[in-house]
Design a protein around this motif. Structure first.
Motif, PDB file in Angstrom:
ATOM      1  N   TYR A  29      40.594  47.948  38.771  1.00 15.65           N
ATOM      2  CA  TYR A  29      41.346  47.371  37.655  1.00 15.65           C
ATOM      3  C   TYR A  29      41.044  45.885  37.584  1.00 15.65           C
ATOM      4  O   TYR A  29      41.321  45.130  38.523  1.00 15.65           O
ATOM      5  N   PRO A 158      48.282  42.077  31.413  1.00 15.29           N
ATOM      6  CA  PRO A 158      48.781  43.096  32.340  1.00 15.29           C
ATOM      7  C   PRO A 158      50.243  43.464  32.129  1.00 15.29           C
ATOM      8  O   PRO A 158      50.649  44.587  32.417  1.00 15.29           O
ATOM      9  N   LEU A 166      48.934  49.618  38.343  1.00 11.14           N
ATOM     10  CA  LEU A 166      49.173  48.503  39.269  1.00 11.14           C
ATOM     11  C   LEU A 166      49.741  48.984  40.598  1.00 11.14           C
ATOM     12  O   LEU A 166      49.655  48.285  41.604  1.00 11.14           O
ATOM     13  N   TYR A 169      46.107  51.224  42.304  1.00 11.93           N
ATOM     14  CA  TYR A 169      44.707  50.796  42.270  1.00 11.93           C
ATOM     15  C   TYR A 169      44.119  50.795  43.682  1.00 11.93           C
ATOM     16  O   TYR A 169      44.830  50.621  44.679  1.00 11.93           O
ATOM     17  N   THR A 171      41.108  48.823  43.989  1.00 10.27           N
ATOM     18  CA  THR A 171      40.597  47.452  43.939  1.00 10.27           C
ATOM     19  C   THR A 171      41.129  46.768  42.683  1.00 10.27           C
ATOM     20  O   THR A 171      41.025  47.318  41.584  1.00 10.27           O
ATOM     21  N   LEU A 172      41.678  45.587  42.864  1.00 15.62           N
ATOM     22  CA  LEU A 172      42.175  44.785  41.749  1.00 15.62           C
ATOM     23  C   LEU A 172      41.379  43.489  41.698  1.00 15.62           C
ATOM     24  O   LEU A 172      41.228  42.807  42.720  1.00 15.62           O
ATOM     25  N   VAL A 174      41.462  39.940  39.672  1.00 15.00           N
ATOM     26  CA  VAL A 174      42.265  39.105  38.771  1.00 15.00           C
ATOM     27  C   VAL A 174      41.459  37.879  38.386  1.00 15.00           C
ATOM     28  O   VAL A 174      41.120  37.042  39.235  1.00 15.00           O
ATOM     29  N   ILE A 186      51.880  39.140  38.034  1.00 16.35           N
ATOM     30  CA  ILE A 186      50.877  39.651  38.964  1.00 16.35           C
ATOM     31  C   ILE A 186      51.199  39.232  40.398  1.00 16.35           C
ATOM     32  O   ILE A 186      51.078  40.017  41.344  1.00 16.35           O
ATOM     33  N   THR A 190      51.773  42.127  43.175  1.00 14.77           N
ATOM     34  CA  THR A 190      50.643  42.316  44.096  1.00 14.77           C
ATOM     35  C   THR A 190      50.732  41.474  45.363  1.00 14.77           C
ATOM     36  O   THR A 190      49.900  41.644  46.259  1.00 14.77           O
ATOM     37  N   GLU A 207      39.928  39.198  44.406  1.00 16.14           N
ATOM     38  CA  GLU A 207      39.715  40.637  44.573  1.00 16.14           C
ATOM     39  C   GLU A 207      40.605  41.123  45.709  1.00 16.14           C
ATOM     40  O   GLU A 207      40.576  40.574  46.814  1.00 16.14           O
TER      41      GLU A 207
END
Length: 222
Positions: A29, A158, A166, A169, A171-172, A174, A186, A190, A207
């Motif tokens: 994402y 988002p 969210l 995921y 892998t995120l 941003v 976020i 996160t 990441e």
């Protein structure tokens, strides 16, 4: 008295055994403002995928080397034509984005049963809500391993996209978010540090694979 022959039983073809699920869940994402690099990040992630099904609300993003479809019927025909082979199928929706997106998700699950598929969804906020994911999109996310799907998605806002992705995921990424409320959202969801989100420059990203852990990266182009 004549003996009657017993009725013959028709043999039914057994249902094919489902393939074992993928070894790991892959949901990538990428979020951030326009022209910050998130689409390039996703493009690099799927570059080696032989079977790609893409949702592209902006027709300018299509790859002329792939197949372009504009309806659920066209999508079904393209999937049937591709079968188990490699293909790039690009769905460019017309008007009713959310209704068409659910049909897209059904097609993704069906094609995945024939072989592994990378599913690309550009601008998720256009087709989701701020709450729970829609029924078929939710299945794609939660059951991606069983349907042999690897998910790659992007959004600019988002807070306007569903919360399901969210929460699950793998892998995120941003990129810069100009809205301070988006950055705070976020950070809260996160555990990424605000001071890192506040100082991202163009093409830079955080990441994360969860638990507030992250690496800071920057896209480079040859």
């Amino acid at each position: 008295a004549s003996r009657k022959n017993p009725p013959t039983k028709t043999r039914r073809n057994p249902l094919p055994m489902p393939r074992p699920p993928l070894n790991e869940r892959k949901i990538v994402y990428a979020i951030g403002a326009p022209e910050q690099g998130k689409s390039s990040y996703i493009a690099a992630a799927i570059a080696e995928e032989p079977r790609v099904l893409a949702w592209l609300p902006a027709s300018g993003d299509v790859d002329c080397n792939g197949c372009i479809v504009r309806s659920a019927a066209d999508l079904l025909a393209a999937i049937q034509a591709a079968g188990e082979g490699p293909a790039l199928i690009q769905y460019v929706p017309r008007y009713e984005l959310r209704r068409e997106f659910e049909s897209f998700c059904i097609g993704a699950m069906g094609w995945g049963e024939l072989g592994d598929v990378a599913v690309l969804v550009e601008e998720l906020a256009d087709v989701s809500t701020i709450g729970k994911a829609s029924p078929h999109w939710g299945r794609v996310l939660r059951e991606c391993r069983h349907f042999h799907l690897r998910i790659f998605s992007t959004t600019q806002r988002p807070q306007e996209a569903d919360k399901t992705i969210l929460g699950i995921y793998s892998t995120l990424a941003v990129f810069w978010l100009p809205d301070a409320d988006d950055r705070l959202y976020i950070a809260r969801k996160t555990q990424l540090p605000m001071e890192q989100l506040d100082t991202l420059q163009r093409l830079q990203y955080l990441e994360s694979e969860g638990r507030g852990q992250y690496v800071r990266g920057r896209l480079t182009f040859a």
